[in-house]
Design a protein around this motif. Structure first.
Motif, PDB file in Angstrom:
ATOM      1  N   SER B  19       0.863  -1.412  -0.152  1.00 55.73           N
ATOM      2  CA  SER B  19      -0.245  -0.014   0.042  1.00 55.73           C
ATOM      3  C   SER B  19       0.864   1.203   0.135  1.00 55.73           C
ATOM      4  O   SER B  19       0.482   2.333  -0.572  1.00 55.73           O
ATOM      5  CB  SER B  19      -1.131  -0.058   1.242  1.00 55.73           C
ATOM      6  OG  SER B  19      -0.323  -0.425   2.263  1.00 55.73           O
ATOM      7  N   ALA B  23       0.209   3.916  -2.949  1.00 53.59           N
ATOM      8  CA  ALA B  23      -0.237   5.315  -2.478  1.00 53.59           C
ATOM      9  C   ALA B  23       0.940   6.465  -3.249  1.00 53.59           C
ATOM     10  O   ALA B  23       0.306   7.259  -3.813  1.00 53.59           O
ATOM     11  CB  ALA B  23       0.103   5.407  -0.895  1.00 53.59           C
ATOM     12  N   LEU B  38     -10.195   6.085  -7.039  1.00 53.10           N
ATOM     13  CA  LEU B  38      -9.461   4.803  -6.218  1.00 53.10           C
ATOM     14  C   LEU B  38     -10.310   3.731  -5.851  1.00 53.10           C
ATOM     15  O   LEU B  38     -11.290   4.208  -5.262  1.00 53.10           O
ATOM     16  CB  LEU B  38      -8.614   5.433  -5.082  1.00 53.10           C
ATOM     17  CG  LEU B  38      -7.659   4.460  -4.302  1.00 53.10           C
ATOM     18  CD1 LEU B  38      -6.694   3.867  -5.218  1.00 53.10           C
ATOM     19  CD2 LEU B  38      -7.181   5.323  -3.163  1.00 53.10           C
ATOM     20  N   HIS B  39     -10.253   2.583  -6.082  1.00 54.56           N
ATOM     21  CA  HIS B  39     -10.928   1.577  -5.689  1.00 54.56           C
ATOM     22  C   HIS B  39     -10.218   0.537  -5.288  1.00 54.56           C
ATOM     23  O   HIS B  39      -9.088   0.523  -5.479  1.00 54.56           O
ATOM     24  CB  HIS B  39     -12.106   1.357  -6.682  1.00 54.56           C
ATOM     25  CG  HIS B  39     -11.610   0.355  -7.944  1.00 54.56           C
ATOM     26  ND1 HIS B  39     -11.196  -0.889  -7.970  1.00 54.56           N
ATOM     27  CD2 HIS B  39     -11.393   0.933  -9.002  1.00 54.56           C
ATOM     28  CE1 HIS B  39     -10.654  -1.011  -9.237  1.00 54.56           C
ATOM     29  NE2 HIS B  39     -10.598   0.120 -10.207  1.00 54.56           N
TER      30      HIS B  39
ATOM     31  N   LYS C  91      -8.599  -1.526   1.491  1.00 55.16           N
ATOM     32  CA  LYS C  91      -7.580  -1.374   0.747  1.00 55.16           C
ATOM     33  C   LYS C  91      -7.452   0.009   0.111  1.00 55.16           C
ATOM     34  O   LYS C  91      -6.353   0.430   0.375  1.00 55.16           O
ATOM     35  CB  LYS C  91      -7.486  -2.482  -0.314  1.00 55.16           C
ATOM     36  CG  LYS C  91      -7.315  -3.894  -0.133  1.00 55.16           C
ATOM     37  CD  LYS C  91      -7.818  -4.766  -1.252  1.00 55.16           C
ATOM     38  CE  LYS C  91      -6.552  -4.579  -2.232  1.00 55.16           C
ATOM     39  NZ  LYS C  91      -6.673  -5.483  -3.565  1.00 55.16           N
ATOM     40  N   ALA C  92      -8.361   0.622  -0.142  1.00 59.89           N
ATOM     41  CA  ALA C  92      -8.271   2.031  -0.465  1.00 59.89           C
ATOM     42  C   ALA C  92      -8.180   3.033   0.609  1.00 59.89           C
ATOM     43  O   ALA C  92      -7.380   3.944   0.389  1.00 59.89           O
ATOM     44  CB  ALA C  92      -9.506   2.398  -1.517  1.00 59.89           C
ATOM     45  N   THR C  94      -6.390   2.334   3.146  1.00 58.65           N
ATOM     46  CA  THR C  94      -5.146   2.224   3.597  1.00 58.65           C
ATOM     47  C   THR C  94      -4.100   2.892   2.836  1.00 58.65           C
ATOM     48  O   THR C  94      -3.115   3.678   3.204  1.00 58.65           O
ATOM     49  CB  THR C  94      -4.462   0.766   3.626  1.00 58.65           C
ATOM     50  OG1 THR C  94      -5.339   0.098   4.196  1.00 58.65           O
ATOM     51  CG2 THR C  94      -3.063   0.511   4.192  1.00 58.65           C
ATOM     52  N   VAL C  95      -4.374   2.926   1.229  1.00 62.22           N
ATOM     53  CA  VAL C  95      -3.641   3.556   0.258  1.00 62.22           C
ATOM     54  C   VAL C  95      -3.843   5.179   0.663  1.00 62.22           C
ATOM     55  O   VAL C  95      -2.875   5.981   0.597  1.00 62.22           O
ATOM     56  CB  VAL C  95      -4.206   3.407  -0.829  1.00 62.22           C
ATOM     57  CG1 VAL C  95      -3.689   4.082  -2.000  1.00 62.22           C
ATOM     58  CG2 VAL C  95      -3.761   2.063  -1.496  1.00 62.22           C
ATOM     59  N   ARG C  96      -4.986   5.657   0.814  1.00 63.89           N
ATOM     60  CA  ARG C  96      -5.372   6.916   1.176  1.00 63.89           C
ATOM     61  C   ARG C  96      -4.451   7.425   2.533  1.00 63.89           C
ATOM     62  O   ARG C  96      -3.855   8.624   2.503  1.00 63.89           O
ATOM     63  CB  ARG C  96      -6.717   7.185   1.439  1.00 63.89           C
ATOM     64  CG  ARG C  96      -7.561   7.495   0.138  1.00 63.89           C
ATOM     65  CD  ARG C  96      -8.670   8.358  -0.017  1.00 63.89           C
ATOM     66  NE  ARG C  96      -9.629   7.855  -1.034  1.00 63.89           N
ATOM     67  CZ  ARG C  96     -10.358   6.907  -1.241  1.00 63.89           C
ATOM     68  NH1 ARG C  96     -10.469   6.016  -0.063  1.00 63.89           N
ATOM     69  NH2 ARG C  96     -10.860   6.569  -2.275  1.00 63.89           N
ATOM     70  N   HIS C  98      -1.769   6.242   3.475  1.00 66.44           N
ATOM     71  CA  HIS C  98      -0.203   6.486   3.141  1.00 66.44           C
ATOM     72  C   HIS C  98      -0.018   7.731   2.384  1.00 66.44           C
ATOM     73  O   HIS C  98       1.143   8.310   2.357  1.00 66.44           O
ATOM     74  CB  HIS C  98       0.232   5.437   2.488  1.00 66.44           C
ATOM     75  CG  HIS C  98       0.506   4.006   3.201  1.00 66.44           C
ATOM     76  ND1 HIS C  98       1.953   4.227   3.813  1.00 66.44           N
ATOM     77  CD2 HIS C  98      -0.088   2.939   3.425  1.00 66.44           C
ATOM     78  CE1 HIS C  98       1.716   2.816   4.542  1.00 66.44           C
ATOM     79  NE2 HIS C  98       0.781   2.068   4.414  1.00 66.44           N
ATOM     80  N   MET C  99      -1.052   8.308   1.435  1.00 64.15           N
ATOM     81  CA  MET C  99      -0.858   9.293   0.653  1.00 64.15           C
ATOM     82  C   MET C  99      -0.859  10.567   1.764  1.00 64.15           C
ATOM     83  O   MET C  99      -0.271  11.494   1.627  1.00 64.15           O
ATOM     84  CB  MET C  99      -1.994   9.353  -0.375  1.00 64.15           C
ATOM     85  CG  MET C  99      -2.201   8.494  -1.435  1.00 64.15           C
ATOM     86  SD  MET C  99      -3.580   8.634  -2.370  1.00 64.15           S
ATOM     87  CE  MET C  99      -3.287  10.129  -3.095  1.00 64.15           C
TER      88      MET C  99
END
Lengths: 105, 105, 105, 105
Positions: B19, B23, B38-39, C91-92, C94-96, C98-99
């Motif tokens: 992740s 990111a 984002l999905h 999942k999305a 966690t990515v956000r 990190h962003m």
């Protein structure tokens, strides 16, 4: 940036038989002069990212502008690596070598 | 050429947790200023083919050069059409509208 | 075996407008009772492998047998992991996360 | 239901060299007795949907349970059609035939 890619182009709205259209865009990929491998579910191609992406754009444009295709979907895999240079066709060979090794163990 | 695309970038050789890397490349896609979504399985993006392909190249390069990723695999869908202009986010709406219609029949 | 999957079904030979068909098969996926997420390029679904694969088979069969679709192409991503249980929709997130972290650094 | 499929299995969290793992799962696909075609970006396979999906499940399970792979991603294409029976390996042949025809025109 060098990549190994797979391109599967699906023309939509021109009926059920796609091979004439696929032939036409496969020719564009071949005309790059890059290494290409046609298989049952797409075309593998190895070379410079920009050259491949320019060729793919031409494929969409040709289908739209010269072959009356209203809609085009492409499915693509793109692989790049910095750990080693590998010829595309060696990938299947390496897999087969491991299969032989597994059988003999 | 305007496209609606889906990009799923998989960094290889950096362990099991992706992740942080995802990111980082999703930010590059957002920085294009294009519409992005984002999905759970990727990023949808709508806009000019050349802009999107340049951004994707940057994603691979960032992972290789700044984040020590030896190998990167990208899975991509690319859709173009000449019959109408459609906003990416309207696609799911149209599908939902048809679902409502089917239920009421 | 639990998986997080993405399913994109493309009916071929029924013209250029696909949303009515996509709605119909998305309903089949929803009827599994599993977590589903419809987005601009497909449907994400999380749950048991066998249940999802049985539902996908029904999608192809419905398009062929009830909606006169001569040809169906499906593009699918299938992810399974043993290191942790993760909700698809996280999942999305966690990515956000990190962003946000990257931006504040 | 008979399908022509393409399966690309990506083991995650086991380092950068995947061919040993790919060989192991390609053997599972070959052991189905179905027609298989290994190429640079995956394995094509033709046959009964249920048989192929059962084999793919085995691939994930083998990687997780016998080869210590914490995470597995599979990318799959699935094609079914009712208008004609077509051998997988004839698809590339038909495309090549159209290419020859185009050149001679």
């Amino acid at each position: 940036m060098d990549i190994i890619a797979e391109i599967t182009i699906v023309p939509i709205g021109i009926g059920v038989s796609l091979s004439k259209y696929v032939a036409s865009v496969h020719s564009i990929l071949e005309d790059t002069g890059l290494k290409v491998e046609l298989h049952s579910n797409g075309t593998n191609i190895q070379g410079d990212y920009d050259v491949i992406m320019a060729a793919l754009k031409k494929c969409h444009e040709k289908l739209h502008n010269e072959m009356d295709t209203p809609r085009v979907l492409t499915y693509m895999k793109i692989g790049s690596r910095t750990d080693k240079n590998k010829d595309m066709l060696d990938k299947a060979k390496t897999v087969r070598m491991h299969m032989e090794k597994n059988k003999s163990e």
